[in-house]
Design an enzyme around this catalytic site. Structure first.
Site, short mmCIF file in Angstrom:
data_model
loop_
_atom_site.label_atom_id
_atom_site.label_comp_id
_atom_site.label_asym_id
_atom_site.label_seq_id
_atom_site.Cartn_x
_atom_site.Cartn_y
_atom_site.Cartn_z
N ILE A 64 0.85 -1.21 0.00
CA ILE A 64 0.00 0.00 0.00
C ILE A 64 0.88 1.26 0.00
CG2 ILE A 64 -1.98 1.17 1.08
CD1 ILE A 64 -2.72 -1.50 2.39
N THR B 93 2.28 -7.47 8.46
CA THR B 93 0.85 -7.42 8.10
C THR B 93 0.17 -8.77 7.90
OG1 THR B 93 1.26 -7.43 5.72
CG2 THR B 93 1.28 -5.28 6.82
N THR C 222 -6.14 -0.96 10.42
CA THR C 222 -6.89 -2.01 9.73
C THR C 222 -8.25 -2.26 10.37
OG1 THR C 222 -6.90 -4.42 9.39
CG2 THR C 222 -5.54 -3.63 11.18
N ASP C 223 -9.19 -2.72 9.57
CA ASP C 223 -10.51 -3.08 10.12
C ASP C 223 -10.43 -4.31 11.03
OD1 ASP C 223 -10.19 -5.10 8.22
OD2 ASP C 223 -12.01 -4.65 7.10
N GLU C 224 -9.29 -5.02 11.01
CA GLU C 224 -9.17 -6.22 11.85
C GLU C 224 -9.12 -5.90 13.33
OE1 GLU C 224 -6.62 -9.37 10.68
OE2 GLU C 224 -7.03 -9.07 8.55
N TYR D 235 -1.49 -10.57 14.97
CA TYR D 235 -1.37 -9.42 14.07
C TYR D 235 -2.32 -8.30 14.48
CZ TYR D 235 -2.69 -6.45 10.18
OH TYR D 235 -3.03 -5.35 9.42
N LYS E 291 -1.68 -4.45 15.86
CA LYS E 291 -2.15 -3.21 15.22
C LYS E 291 -3.01 -2.41 16.20
CE LYS E 291 -1.68 -1.85 11.55
NZ LYS E 291 -0.61 -0.94 11.03
N PRO F 60 -5.14 -22.99 -2.04
CA PRO F 60 -5.55 -23.54 -0.75
C PRO F 60 -6.64 -22.68 -0.07
CG PRO F 60 -3.44 -22.39 -0.54
CD PRO F 60 -3.89 -22.20 -1.96
N VAL F 61 -7.86 -23.21 0.00
CA VAL F 61 -8.97 -22.49 0.64
C VAL F 61 -9.07 -22.95 2.10
CG1 VAL F 61 -11.49 -22.20 0.67
CG2 VAL F 61 -10.24 -22.16 -1.51
O1 DAU Z 1 -8.82 -6.55 6.69
C1 DAU Z 1 -7.60 -5.90 6.45
C2 DAU Z 1 -6.49 -6.92 6.52
O2 DAU Z 1 -6.57 -7.71 5.35
C3 DAU Z 1 -5.11 -6.31 6.66
O3 DAU Z 1 -5.04 -5.62 7.88
C4 DAU Z 1 -4.06 -7.40 6.64
O4 DAU Z 1 -2.77 -6.85 6.71
C5 DAU Z 1 -4.20 -8.21 5.37
O5 DAU Z 1 -3.27 -9.27 5.40
C6 DAU Z 1 -5.61 -8.74 5.24
O6 DAU Z 1 -5.87 -9.77 6.22
P1 DAU Z 1 -6.62 -11.13 5.86
O7 DAU Z 1 -6.22 -12.17 6.82
O8 DAU Z 1 -8.07 -10.89 5.67
O9 DAU Z 1 -5.96 -11.37 4.39
P2 DAU Z 1 -5.44 -12.69 3.65
O10 DAU Z 1 -5.17 -12.32 2.24
O11 DAU Z 1 -4.38 -13.39 4.42
O12 DAU Z 1 -6.74 -13.62 3.69
C7 DAU Z 1 -7.98 -13.22 3.16
C8 DAU Z 1 -8.98 -14.34 3.46
O13 DAU Z 1 -8.62 -15.47 2.67
C9 DAU Z 1 -8.96 -14.81 4.90
O14 DAU Z 1 -10.28 -15.14 5.30
C10 DAU Z 1 -8.10 -16.05 4.87
C11 DAU Z 1 -8.35 -16.63 3.47
N1 DAU Z 1 -7.20 -17.34 2.86
C12 DAU Z 1 -6.00 -16.70 2.81
C13 DAU Z 1 -4.90 -17.32 2.26
C14 DAU Z 1 -3.57 -16.64 2.18
C15 DAU Z 1 -7.37 -18.62 2.34
O15 DAU Z 1 -8.48 -19.20 2.37
N2 DAU Z 1 -6.28 -19.25 1.80
C16 DAU Z 1 -5.05 -18.66 1.75
O16 DAU Z 1 -4.09 -19.31 1.26
#
Ligand code: DAU
Length: 334
Positions: free
Chosen positions: A12, A84, A124-126, A148, A152, A203-204
């Site tokens: 970002i 992050t 972050t909204d987290e 994480y 934050k 991978p979901v």
């Molecule tokens: O909401 C804002 C946040 O979004 C930021 O503060 C974080 O820095 C950023 O990493 C992100 O966090 P998430 O955990 O939501 O993002 P991520 O891309 O890791 O995962 C998005 C969704 O997808 C989450 O529900 C987990 C899922 N996921 C993620 C990965 C990497 C999967 O199902 N499979 C995966 O391999």
């Protein structure tokens, strides 16, 4: 006008610097970045030679590096520097506490000592935690649930404490899930896109019904710039795209974009520990300030898919070495 951007070699931050240099011709930017695994000089190759841009290699936890970056003064600091990735914080939390809390403290001390006029914390909204129903507003209590998001939230609380205690000129933005060019391929969208380019499975986690609100990085960067320039000191602003989608919906969109099928290319893996089901933020306050997202979601995803297809030279080197070690640690046993 001179702004210190920390973590400007990240996803970002680099998009923010590119936007700010493009839209503010008088602006000078100093970028302080520790060049961790996610801080990539290639993210800003196109602005390196701009006379208005100066790079300083250093860590926000190091007061001497922060002082060197501030030099004889800056008008504002925007703190993008952070660890992050939620999954990495589960494997190894310590660095998150260091950068996201202690690093924020070091910057706030510099704001206090040097009398810097504006400090914006990119959050972050987290920090609101899992939102079962409705939308989080800025005054909601913080209920972070991962190392994480707890880090934050710790940063946000330091920022607010400096406002109360020292009257520091601070602002906080809380952004939703962000996607677009130059995102490190550990995150959902670039990981899945680059895996699919290589004809690998994606991978979901768990049932894939978790909900995130997606926003294009250009909208996020624009929102941060808008709050920096127009926000009221001491205030917090939620910034989100208004595109709630389940992970399965995102997965199907990407599979379609690469003409791959769910049956052959999805691998269901064990869920993330403590996985938040849903994030949702109310962005009325930022909208009332005059910002709103512009990028239509399906169009933004199509352009992002095209960008990863056309920029293999950018992401392929990232999916080697340290990344492969991480990928094995994160996914092999699931
Ligand atoms: O909401 C804002 C946040 O979004 C930021 O503060 C974080 O820095 C950023 O990493 C992100 O966090 P998430 O955990 O939501 O993002 P991520 O891309 O890791 O995962 C998005 C969704 O997808 C989450 O529900 C987990 C899922 N996921 C993620 C990965 C990497 C999967 O199902 N499979 C995966 O391999």
């Amino acid at each position: 006008m001179r702004w210190l951007i920390t973590g400007g070699l990240g996803f970002i931050g680099s998009n923010f610097i590119r936007l700010a240099l493009r839209e503010r011709p008088e602006l000078q930017i100093v970028n302080l970045d520790a060049m961790t695994y996610a801080g990539n000089p290639a993210n800003l190759r196109d602005v390196e030679a701009d006379a208005r841009y100066r790079f300083v290699h250093g860590d926000i936890c190091d007061p001497a590096a922060v002082a060197a970056a501030i030099g004889d003064g800056v008008d504002a600091i925007v703190n993008f520097a952070a660890e992050t990735h939620v999954d990495r914080s589960i494997l190894d939390p310590e660095q998150f506490l260091r950068t996201d809390i202690l690093g924020t403290h070091v910057l706030l001390e510099a704001v206090r000592e040097r009398g810097i006029a504006r400090y914006l914390q990119v959050s972050t909204d987290e920090v609101y935690g899992d939102v079962h129903a409705g939308e989080s507003v800025e005054s909601d209590p913080l209920r972070p649930r991962s190392p994480y998001s707890a880090s934050k939230a710790g940063g946000d609380l330091q920022v607010l404490a400096y406002r109360t205690t020292y009257g520091a000129p601070v602002l906080i933005t809380r952004g939703s899930n962000t996607y677009g060019p130059y995102q490190y391929p550990e995150k959902l969208i670039p990981l899945f896109a680059t895996n699919l380019i290589d004809d690998q499975s994606v991978p979901v986690y768990g049932d894939g019904l978790q909900i995130r609100d997606w926003m294009h990085v250009e909208d996020h960067a624009r929102g941060i710039m808008h709050v920096l320039e127009h926000g009221e000191l001491g205030e917090i602003y939620n910034i989100g795209g208004g595109n709630p989608r389940t992970n399965l919906e995102i997965t199907r969109l990407l599979l379609d974009g690469f003409a791959r099928s769910f049956e052959t290319h999805v691998r269901h893996v064990a869920d993330r520990a403590g996985h938040d089901r849903r994030y949702a933020i109310d962005t009325a306050k930022a909208r009332a300030l005059g910002w709103s997202p512009r990028v239509e979601f399906e169009q933004g995803i199509r352009e992002t898919i095209a960008w990863y297809r056309e920029n293999e030279a950018w992401w392929r080197p990232l999916k080697s070495g340290e990344f492969l070690e991480y990928y094995k640690r994160q996914y092999a046993h699931r």
